[in-house]
Scaffold this active site. Structure first.
Site, PDB file in Angstrom:
ATOM      1  N   CYS A  82       0.834  -1.196   0.000  1.00 22.16           N
ATOM      2  CA  CYS A  82       0.000   0.000   0.000  1.00 22.16           C
ATOM      3  C   CYS A  82       0.880   1.261   0.000  1.00 22.16           C
ATOM      4  O   CYS A  82       1.530   1.546  -0.996  1.00 22.16           O
ATOM      5  CB  CYS A  82      -0.995  -0.028   1.154  1.00 22.16           C
ATOM      6  SG  CYS A  82      -2.381   1.123   0.936  1.00 22.16           S
ATOM      7  N   HIS A 180      -3.167  -5.198   1.153  1.00 17.96           N
ATOM      8  CA  HIS A 180      -2.578  -5.474   2.465  1.00 17.96           C
ATOM      9  C   HIS A 180      -2.505  -6.986   2.690  1.00 17.96           C
ATOM     10  O   HIS A 180      -3.443  -7.576   3.242  1.00 17.96           O
ATOM     11  CB  HIS A 180      -3.419  -4.826   3.568  1.00 17.96           C
ATOM     12  CG  HIS A 180      -3.293  -3.346   3.648  1.00 17.96           C
ATOM     13  ND1 HIS A 180      -2.460  -2.719   4.550  1.00 17.96           N
ATOM     14  CD2 HIS A 180      -3.875  -2.359   2.921  1.00 17.96           C
ATOM     15  CE1 HIS A 180      -2.552  -1.404   4.387  1.00 17.96           C
ATOM     16  NE2 HIS A 180      -3.403  -1.161   3.403  1.00 17.96           N
ATOM     17  N   GLU A 182      -0.945  -8.599   4.846  1.00 16.97           N
ATOM     18  CA  GLU A 182      -0.839  -8.950   6.266  1.00 16.97           C
ATOM     19  C   GLU A 182      -2.215  -9.107   6.917  1.00 16.97           C
ATOM     20  O   GLU A 182      -2.320  -9.566   8.051  1.00 16.97           O
ATOM     21  CB  GLU A 182      -0.015  -7.897   7.016  1.00 16.97           C
ATOM     22  CG  GLU A 182      -0.712  -6.585   7.305  1.00 16.97           C
ATOM     23  CD  GLU A 182      -0.793  -5.632   6.119  1.00 16.97           C
ATOM     24  OE1 GLU A 182      -1.258  -4.495   6.314  1.00 16.97           O
ATOM     25  OE2 GLU A 182      -0.402  -6.008   4.987  1.00 16.97           O
TER      26      GLU A 182
END
Length: 201
Positions: A82, A180, A182
């Site tokens: 990002c 993202h 994660e």
């Protein structure tokens, strides 16, 4: 037996804990990087999401900007997610007038592109190197407007008004995603980066 690489996470802003957790779960020595001495022991670096102009200013304040830029020039693997993608881009559309990036990726990124289009969204995408689609989470994300000849496109948005937009790239030892990885518990994109770091050692 080869020891696991040490991978740092730029820890002045963003989803630091989530990235550290992903990397640790893959058997990597993962550390938070807030000072140049911590960067020195890293074989690779993750630059998380956040706010790209703030990240650059914090990196300057904590004397990390030039050391990170130099390590990238020397070939240290880095993975930007990002805002981290913006930080690794050579060129930015819709950036602030004085916005600095670390550079290294021969790409043009449009800042907050999805923010103006569709705000935040989730969707399935195919990523080069993964054996099945990935559930990707986009949060006011950038997209890649243009890539240089040496940049490999790893993923594009597949449906909706942003269909066809580039959202993951690799160039040499650098990787970046608009989304993202994660978030959501799927560590396969992080595994791609760990493999990249291991190859470069």
């Amino acid at each position: 037996m080869t020891t696991a690489p040490t991978i740092g996470v730029f820890a002045l802003q963003g989803d630091v804990r989530e990235h550290l957790g992903m990397l640790t779960g893959l058997g990597v020595e993962a550390i938070a990087v807030r000072r140049p001495a911590e960067l020195d022991v890293c074989a690779g670096l993750v630059i998380p999401g956040g706010e790209s102009t703030t990240m650059a200013k914090l990196a300057r304040t904590f004397d990390l900007f030039e050391p990170i830029r130099q390590r990238i020039k020397e070939g240290m693997p880095a993975f930007g997610t990002c805002a981290g993608m913006i930080m690794l881009a050579d060129r930015i559309e819709d950036g602030t007038r004085d916005q600095e990036t670390l550079g290294g990726l021969d790409i043009t990124v449009r800042r907050n592109a999805f923010g103006r289009q569709v705000e935040s969204f989730e969707g399935e995408i195919d990523v080069v190197g993964l054996d099945a689609p990935l559930h990707a989470v986009f949060i006011r994300a950038p997209w890649v407007e243009a890539v240089g000849d040496s940049v490999e496109v790893l993923a594009r948005v597949e449906q909706g008004e942003a269909a066809g937009r580039i959202v993951a790239v690799r160039q040499g030892s650098l990787m970046a995603t608009s989304f993202h990885p994660e978030v959501g518990g799927d560590s396969r994109v992080h595994r791609l980066f760990v493999d990249l770091v291991t190859e470069e050692r």
